[in-house]
Enzyme design. Structure first.
Site, PDB file in Angstrom:
ATOM      1  N   GLU A 219      42.095  35.778 -17.424  1.00 25.37           N
ATOM      2  CA  GLU A 219      42.426  34.377 -18.066  1.00 25.37           C
ATOM      3  C   GLU A 219      41.383  34.151 -19.423  1.00 25.37           C
ATOM      4  O   GLU A 219      41.102  32.971 -19.608  1.00 25.37           O
ATOM      5  CB  GLU A 219      42.410  33.080 -17.128  1.00 25.37           C
TER       6      GLU A 219
ATOM      7  N   GLU B  86      49.455  34.769 -11.114  1.00 29.54           N
ATOM      8  CA  GLU B  86      48.804  33.572 -10.022  1.00 29.54           C
ATOM      9  C   GLU B  86      49.779  32.595 -10.008  1.00 29.54           C
ATOM     10  O   GLU B  86      50.198  31.843 -10.894  1.00 29.54           O
ATOM     11  CB  GLU B  86      47.649  33.086 -10.826  1.00 29.54           C
TER      12      GLU B  86
END
Length: 583
Positions: free
Chosen positions: A158, A234
């Site tokens: 991320e 995710e």
């Protein structure tokens, strides 16, 4: 050997189209004796892949000292997954977030106050390279291209939520490849312009993370990658808890509906989490949006498998969607682990923390109260002691800046607690003869996400009375990584209520080993060890009301339980029950 490849908007493995149906299980949050049980339950739900992060701080607890045993035996976990017929996706740090202490970065990085994290800073990259030189050769034989189960590996994590240093991402990519990683590489980011611009690399598969609105999120992704496979790396089907906040839950039918829509769109998916597990020890992380918020011990995450590995209603809802889309699910569900109520354990012996400081720690003298990292300490507690001259009337005592929670004592008596999320000065009177000031600071978890990652622990700037800084400190690091020193502490039978920080010790006799849960009603705040294993923190503020004790941590016969209680208790008894209470 076969390699996972991108073919237009699809994945190919060994020349055949494959949809990746993955679930996250972190080996470091589950005792090794239960790895097979959790992986089999993942497979029984119709998943073909397991995904795991790799936390740098677990594997290099001290610079140049590496750990790949027991709970840290990542090679064994990956090999086991392959043996059970599962593919593996690895997300190998250096940063993982994961609500894990410091996002997986080792605390010792912060001993260098000039280091710049997660960018092309030479000091930082030297540390990453030294770690990768040890870690990556352990993973290379487990690659799918070498006959192992690893089909894909992530670059950073991320990153677009933190920075935009494309040279840094490229450095990590090249670092993996020169060390023999030849499986599919990918990045994962939130589906926003900023995140996708900052966190992706040309020529590297991009994936996105979200918990709802799949049509909207994939539409934004398509603006950047119009041809690549859709992959939600995710899928946030639950959420984690902070102390002082309510317990999070999410309806299983809603989770199943979003999954159904993703699969209808032809996407691959990774459940974050499929099984959360536990933040054992001092490894819970923290967040900082408007203020500092530490994460609780449980990482149940309201996932399809509960913290203790039980199948939930959410699991069953997800399994039906998987079946609908052609996944291979087992009709007969695996059995839950056995649970047992062991009843009340009287914590009959107690030892004062302050009275045993010289047994538990080796003190150092400093002009100023330095943070843990400057003293080579990663986790736990730290005590600062100094002498103040008197008399002084109604002066304000300021802790500047405390990370994270400090209990303040004057001549051995508690005068107040200062918390990072609600800092306030304490008003003190110093008698004519002067007084001894002691400050016990707890590291409640380093920040794991966002721009405040540089999160030194302890007293980070100084201590002052009104505007006068106090100098000349005796400092006691208390990492409490090993309780062996407690064998030299002066434990006594506890006959009255304790008020100051105390270690309590009791014995649990076991003839039938099973999972259990500790309730600490009547206790305030602290840490619990079973047979020397740190099972985590408790706090009467909640939401979490029980601590999970996996059966493999117990042994036949006598089991030692140690509790560090920070504020005292009127009745030093704990109760072991057969069901959790997460609030």
């Amino acid at each position: 050997m076969a390699k996972l490849e991108v073919n237009g908007s699809q994945f190919l493995l060994d020349g055949e189209t494959i949809r990746i149906l993955s679930g996250a299980i972190h080996y470091f949050r589950v005792v090794p004796e239960y790895w097979e049980d959790r992986l089999l339950k993942l497979k029984a739900c119709g998943f073909n892949t397991v995904e795991t992060y790799i936390p740098w701080n677990l594997h290099e607890p001290k610079e140049g000292v590496f750990n790949f045993d027991g709970l840290a035996d990542v090679e064994r976990f990956i090999a086991l997954a392959g043996k059970l017929g599962l593919h593996v996706i690895v997300r190998p740090s250096p940063y993982i977030c994961a609500e894990w202490e410091f996002g997986g970065l080792p605390a010792w990085l912060l001993s260098d106050t000039d280091i710049q994290l997660r960018c092309l800073d030479e000091r930082y990259l030297r540390k990453v390279d030294a770690y990768y030189d040890v870690l990556i050769p352990k993973l290379a034989p487990l690659l799918n291209t070498n006959g192992g189960p690893i089909i894909a590996m992530q670059i950073e994590n991320e990153y677009g939520s933190y920075g935009n240093d494309q040279d840094y991402l490229l450095y990590l990519k090249n670092g993996l490849q020169v060390r023999g990683i030849d499986v599919l590489l990918f990045t994962s980011d939130g589906p926003t312009d900023q995140m996708l611009q900052g966190g992706t690399l040309p020529g590297v598969l991009a994936t996105v993370n979200f918990g709802s609105r799949p049509e909207e999120e994939f539409k934004k992704f398509r603006e950047y990658r119009p041809e690549e496979p859709l992959f939600c790396m995710e899928y946030w089907n639950g959420w984690f808890d902070h102390w002082l906040k309510p317990h999070h839950t999410r309806d299983g039918d809603d989770v199943a509906d979003v999954l159904d829509r993703m699969l209808h769109a032809g996407a691959s998916v990774n459940f974050y989490m499929f099984h959360g597990g536990t933040n054992f020890g001092f490894y819970n992380g923290a967040n900082y949006q408007d203020k500092y918020e530490p994460t609780v011990t449980s990482y149940d995450y309201d996932a399809p498998l509960s913290e203790c590995g039980d199948i939930t209603a959410k699991y069953k809802s997800v399994r039906e969607v998987m079946r609908k889309h052609g996944a291979e699910v087992l009709e007969e569900l695996p059995e839950p682990s056995r649970k047992k109520s062991y009843g009340t354990v009287a914590m009959k012996e107690a030892a004062s923390l302050f009275a045993n400081l010289d047994t538990l720690s080796v003190s150092v003298r400093r002009r100023c109260p330095e943070p843990m990292e400057k003293l080579g300490q990663n986790y736990g507690f730290i005590v600062y002691r100094t002498r103040i001259s008197g008399p002084r009337k109604a002066q304000e005592l300021h802790l500047q800046d405390v990370h994270d929670r400090a209990q303040v004592f004057l001549d051995g008596s508690w005068i107040g607690t200062v918390e990072r999320w609600a800092p306030k000065p304490l008003v003190v009177d110093i008698p004519e003869q002067g007084a001894t000031l002691e400050i016990l600071v707890e590291n409640m978890g380093r920040i794991n996400y966002g721009p405040r990652l540089k999160d030194a622990k302890g007293i980070t700037e100084g201590v002052r009375l009104d505007n006068q800084f106090l100098f000349d400190w005796e400092i006691y690091p208390l990492p409490l990584a090993d309780l062996s020193a407690l064998s030299y502490a002066s434990f006594q039978t506890q006959s009255k209520a304790a008020e100051n920080p105390m270690f309590f010790r009791g014995e649990l006799l076991v003839d039938d080993i099973a999972d259990t849960f500790i309730r600490l009603d009547g206790w305030a705040k602290g840490v619990v060890w079973i047979n020397g294993f740190n099972i985590g923190r408790y706090w009467e503020q909640g939401p979490q009301k029980t601590l999970y004790v996996p059966g493999p941590l117990l042994r036949q016969g006598a089991n030692e339980i140690v509790v560090l209680e920070l504020h005292g208790t009127d009745k030093p008894d704990i109760v072991l029950i057969d069901a959790p209470d997460l609030g």
